[in-house]
Design an enzyme around this catalytic site. Structure first.
Site, mmCIF file in Angstrom:
data_model
loop_
_atom_site.group_PDB
_atom_site.id
_atom_site.type_symbol
_atom_site.label_atom_id
_atom_site.label_comp_id
_atom_site.label_asym_id
_atom_site.label_seq_id
_atom_site.Cartn_x
_atom_site.Cartn_y
_atom_site.Cartn_z
ATOM 1 N N CYS A 144 -2.003 6.694 1.187
ATOM 2 C CA CYS A 144 -1.695 6.512 2.602
ATOM 3 C C CYS A 144 -2.324 7.644 3.403
ATOM 4 O O CYS A 144 -2.314 8.796 2.963
ATOM 5 C CB CYS A 144 -0.183 6.568 2.716
ATOM 6 S SG CYS A 144 0.412 6.914 4.338
ATOM 7 N N GLY A 159 4.292 7.520 5.560
ATOM 8 C CA GLY A 159 3.278 8.557 5.371
ATOM 9 C C GLY A 159 3.328 9.276 4.040
ATOM 10 O O GLY A 159 2.538 10.187 3.807
ATOM 11 N N GLY A 193 3.010 7.872 0.914
ATOM 12 C CA GLY A 193 2.349 7.175 -0.195
ATOM 13 C C GLY A 193 1.085 7.854 -0.701
ATOM 14 O O GLY A 193 0.407 8.587 0.027
HETATM 15 P P1 5GP Z 1 3.122 5.655 -3.853
HETATM 16 O O1 5GP Z 1 4.215 5.266 -4.824
HETATM 17 O O2 5GP Z 1 1.787 5.199 -4.298
HETATM 18 O O3 5GP Z 1 3.165 7.096 -3.489
HETATM 19 O O4 5GP Z 1 3.463 4.880 -2.499
HETATM 20 C C1 5GP Z 1 3.513 3.487 -2.434
HETATM 21 C C2 5GP Z 1 3.828 3.066 -1.020
HETATM 22 O O5 5GP Z 1 2.804 3.507 -0.107
HETATM 23 C C3 5GP Z 1 3.837 1.566 -0.806
HETATM 24 O O6 5GP Z 1 4.971 0.937 -1.331
HETATM 25 C C4 5GP Z 1 3.700 1.459 0.703
HETATM 26 O O7 5GP Z 1 4.914 1.627 1.368
HETATM 27 C C5 5GP Z 1 2.815 2.658 1.041
HETATM 28 N N1 5GP Z 1 1.421 2.244 1.291
HETATM 29 C C6 5GP Z 1 0.635 1.448 0.535
HETATM 30 N N2 5GP Z 1 -0.588 1.313 1.063
HETATM 31 C C7 5GP Z 1 -0.590 2.030 2.196
HETATM 32 C C8 5GP Z 1 -1.568 2.274 3.206
HETATM 33 O O8 5GP Z 1 -2.709 1.829 3.152
HETATM 34 N N3 5GP Z 1 -1.160 3.039 4.248
HETATM 35 C C9 5GP Z 1 0.106 3.547 4.335
HETATM 36 N N4 5GP Z 1 0.420 4.258 5.407
HETATM 37 N N5 5GP Z 1 1.029 3.371 3.381
HETATM 38 C C10 5GP Z 1 0.692 2.616 2.342
#
Ligand code: 5GP
Length: 345
Positions: free
Chosen positions: A186, A181, A183
């Site tokens: 996300c 949760g 991301g």
């Molecule tokens: P960020 O670095 O962009 O904050 O987070 C990346 C991470 O978000 C990814 O490696 C993956 O674990 C998570 N993530 C990517 N796409 C999604 C999504 O559509 N839903 C959710 N719940 N998590 C995501």
């Protein structure tokens, strides 16, 4: 009904207290880490940052740039075997140590994984990636992958609690991926109410993993390089980045132009956009748990990664850590109600 009273922390809730230091320059800081992994027994040396296995970030083009910095790329699972074959033939074998092969947990995923690994013995990282790492089916798949790939480095996740980190390590994972949760694209927390503030998840999960000789990856929630420093300071061994590496030349996102400015589309892997692209839409029983955003196009990732590494070296000098490994030991978090001065934002 039970409520845990202690407040869990995110990156925005803390800063790191500076400490006396004998370091004269940031150039003295070594960001390289050496790991010997618990279950595979494999040794790996490099800078423990990982480009996320999202389809616009974990690309072959990203590998070519990040490997020159000794940084890992988790290559997304949507490339075909033929794509992999062409890639492995086109890159120096020594750079394959910076490649993580991502997989889902279907029968076809397993067959494809075996074929990809037959391309080169220099491939050594597998990432079994699911949104919810708490299912029995996931643990069973991990055991099966460990049995077949006894000497490969296996990362598995995502989870956010110590007991599940332990179960995954005892089931064959070398490294557990932590984050639900957090991301940037996300929406799990809004759609499901499930989640765990990332810094507390790191502190609790790294403690559980290290107790068993395992490692963790903090996945999601880093917005600036200071967050990456907080993740390492909190005990994370690796940090995975999606949004911070998105919107670059090396990403395979759609580029659009508006008012003479270029933007790149970046979307969550559980968003409607991703499901439309890969599985023919959102199934009737599901809700999308990701969103799509438009990022200002940022050019090559080279500059961004230098900026991130420079920021991390600076954190280390502020706390007197001559290497990244020392950062956790030298980190004291202070709880705060303010971060940067926003007057000119
Ligand atoms: P960020 O670095 O962009 O904050 O987070 C990346 C991470 O978000 C990814 O490696 C993956 O674990 C998570 N993530 C990517 N796409 C999604 C999504 O559509 N839903 C959710 N719940 N998590 C995501």
């Amino acid at each position: 009904m039970r409520i845990e009273e202690d407040v869990k922390l995110g990156f925005k809730d803390v800063l790191i207290r500076p400490k006396r230091s004998t370091l004269k320059s940031r150039s003295q800081v070594d960001l390289t880490r050496n790991f010997t992994f618990k279950n595979s027994g494999k040794v790996w040396t490099g800078i423990p940052l990982i480009a996320s296995n999202m389809d616009t970030v974990g690309t072959f083009r990203m590998v070519r740039v990040l490997s020159s910095f000794h940084v890992l790329t988790a290559v997304h699972k949507y490339y075909s075997y033929t794509h992999w074959k062409n890639f492995v033939c086109s890159i120096s074998e020594t750079l394959l140590k910076y490649v993580v092969v991502s997989t889902g947990m279907s029968e076809n995923d397993f067959i494809k994984l075996k074929k990809i690994f037959s391309l080169s013995s220099k491939l050594q990282y597998i990432c079994i990636d699911v949104a919810n790492g708490y299912t029995e089916q996931f643990v069973a798949f991990l055991k099966r992958v460990r049995e077949y790939f006894s000497d490969k480095i296996i990362c598995a996740g995502n989870v956010v609690t110590g007991e599940m980190v332990e179960e995954l390590i005892l089931s064959g994972a070398d490294i557990v991926k932590v984050g639900i949760g957090s991301g940037s694209v996300c929406t799990t927390r809004v759609k499901t109410a499930i989640g765990y503030p990332q810094l507390s998840a790191i502190i609790e999960c790294s403690d559980a993993a290290h107790g068993l000789g395992g490692q963790i990856i903090s996945d999601g929630g880093c917005i600036v390089s200071g967050d990456i420093a907080k993740a390492f300071g909190g005990g994370s061994d690796f940090v995975m980045l999606g949004g911070m590496l998105a919107g670059h030349d090396e990403c395979e996102g759609q580029i659009i132009e508006e008012n003479h400015k270029q933007y790149m589309i970046f979307y969550g892997m559980s968003s409607k956009s991703a499901m439309d692209r890969y599985i023919g839409g959102v199934a009737r029983y599901k809700a999308a748990e990701g969103k799509s955003v438009k990022l200002l196009f940022r050019g090559t990732v080279d500059k961004t990664i230098r900026d991130i590494l420079g920021g991390l070296r600076s954190t280390c000098t502020y706390v007197g850590a001559s290497s990244l490994k020392e950062l956790t030991k030298r980190t004291t978090f202070i709880k705060v109600t303010e971060q940067e001065n926003q007057v000119f934002n």
